[in-house]
Design an enzyme around this catalytic site. Structure first.
Site, short mmCIF file in Angstrom:
data_model
loop_
_atom_site.label_atom_id
_atom_site.label_comp_id
_atom_site.label_asym_id
_atom_site.label_seq_id
_atom_site.Cartn_x
_atom_site.Cartn_y
_atom_site.Cartn_z
N SER A 1 -132.19 9.04 -32.30
CA SER A 1 -133.29 8.21 -32.70
C SER A 1 -134.69 9.08 -33.10
O SER A 1 -134.97 10.10 -32.76
CB SER A 1 -133.83 7.61 -31.01
OG SER A 1 -134.92 6.73 -31.51
N LEU A 2 -135.15 8.44 -33.98
CA LEU A 2 -136.47 8.88 -34.76
C LEU A 2 -137.59 8.40 -33.87
O LEU A 2 -138.80 9.02 -34.04
CB LEU A 2 -136.57 8.55 -36.06
CG LEU A 2 -135.41 9.17 -37.02
CD1 LEU A 2 -135.57 8.50 -38.50
CD2 LEU A 2 -135.55 10.69 -37.14
N LYS B 1 -129.36 -4.45 -26.28
CA LYS B 1 -130.41 -5.37 -26.41
C LYS B 1 -130.16 -6.58 -25.60
O LYS B 1 -131.24 -7.45 -25.09
CB LYS B 1 -130.76 -5.56 -27.96
CG LYS B 1 -131.36 -4.51 -28.67
CD LYS B 1 -131.59 -4.65 -30.25
CE LYS B 1 -132.36 -3.47 -30.77
NZ LYS B 1 -132.69 -3.82 -32.42
N GLY C 1 -127.56 -8.92 -33.17
CA GLY C 1 -129.09 -9.24 -32.98
C GLY C 1 -130.01 -9.03 -34.11
O GLY C 1 -130.68 -9.76 -34.51
N ALA C 2 -129.36 -7.94 -34.90
CA ALA C 2 -130.25 -7.72 -36.11
C ALA C 2 -130.10 -8.75 -37.20
O ALA C 2 -131.13 -9.06 -37.88
CB ALA C 2 -129.36 -6.44 -36.72
N GLY D 1 -134.09 0.57 -43.80
CA GLY D 1 -134.04 0.67 -42.58
C GLY D 1 -135.09 1.42 -41.88
O GLY D 1 -135.63 1.26 -40.82
#
Length: 256
Positions: free
Chosen positions: A15-16, A66, A128-129, A225
């Site tokens: 993760s960023l 999520k 979900g996206a 993204g």
């Protein structure tokens, strides 16, 4: 006391989010720290309890949790109800409130790319996206859905769509939104889709998926993204701290 915030997921080490949030925290002089935390289902429940007790000040949630993050909440914001998922936890009066900043991320990235403000959109995927893309775009665009499992499109969050298109069947003049994992490991979407597109939105923020590169080569607008991540992050930051971070500070933190 230092406010502790986390991004929860499985996996999550890639993760960023810590880099961009900590850069904004430092720039604003907030006494807080943001880190990544691997979480299985049991650890998600522990994190929810820590939010209620104040041990955790805030959290983002990423794949595959999520839906679980939604179920662990005491209350859902309208943004989470619409997409039937939660990617941001906020504590309020000892209760856990679930939000979704995904749709705001979609709109931010869409605007950054200069994608069309109207016209047909085909959303690829049923998770979900995909629901976040429908929520963000159905008020301004004719949104079509396409998934390998069409039955998955009958659930909550897809009511704003115009209809369905069989997987792999092209639609002339549409912007394609990839809300699937296709491309994350170097796979490509069907060439027939890209040949008919007038624009493309890649929700994956891995660097340049094959479809993303192909659309750049065609000189067409491409939503990325990484911009969606920035839009989501700025919205989450505002929810937790009540102030807006500088987009330039967060973006700079993405470059080593």
């Amino acid at each position: 006391m230092i406010k502790r915030l986390v991004v929860l997921g499985d996996p999550v080490s890639h993760s960023l989010s810590p880099a961009i949030h900590n850069a904004a925290i430092a720039e604003l002089g907030i006494d807080a720290v943001y880190s990544s935390q691997h979480a299985d289902r049991d650890q998600m429940a522990v994190a929810a309890a820590e939010m209620r007790s104040g041990e955790l000040y805030g959290a983002n949630i990423t794949m595959p949790h999520k839906a679980l993050a939604r179920d662990l909440c005491d209350e859902l914001d309208d943004s989470a109800r619409v997409v039937n998922a939660v990617n941001t936890w906020v504590a309020r009066g000892g209760e856990l409130v679930g939000h979704s900043t995904d749709s705001r991320g979609v709109l931010y990235a869409w605007q950054q790319a200069g994608l069309p403000n109207s016209g047909p959109v085909v959303v690829l995927g049923a998770g979900g996206a995909a629901r976040a893309a429908v929520a963000a775009l159905s008020g301004t665009h004719e949104v079509w859905l396409s998934a390998r499992r069409p039955d998955a499109l009958d659930g909550p969050g897809f009511s704003g769509a115009t209809g369905q298109v069989p997987w792999g069947l092209p639609m002339m003049g549409a912007v394609y939104v990839n809300a699937t994992p296709v491309g994350m490991a170097g796979e490509s979407l069907p060439e027939s889709l890209l040949d008919t597109a007038v624009g493309y939105f890649e929700m994956i923020y891995a660097k340049d998926t094959p479809a993303e590169s192909a659309m750049f080569d065609r000189g067409l607008p491409v939503g990325r993204g990484i911009d969606m991540l920035l839009g989501q992050a700025m919205a989450s930051f505002q929810l937790w701290f009540g102030v807006s971070p500088k987009e330039s500070v967060m973006r700079a933190a993405l470059t080593p």
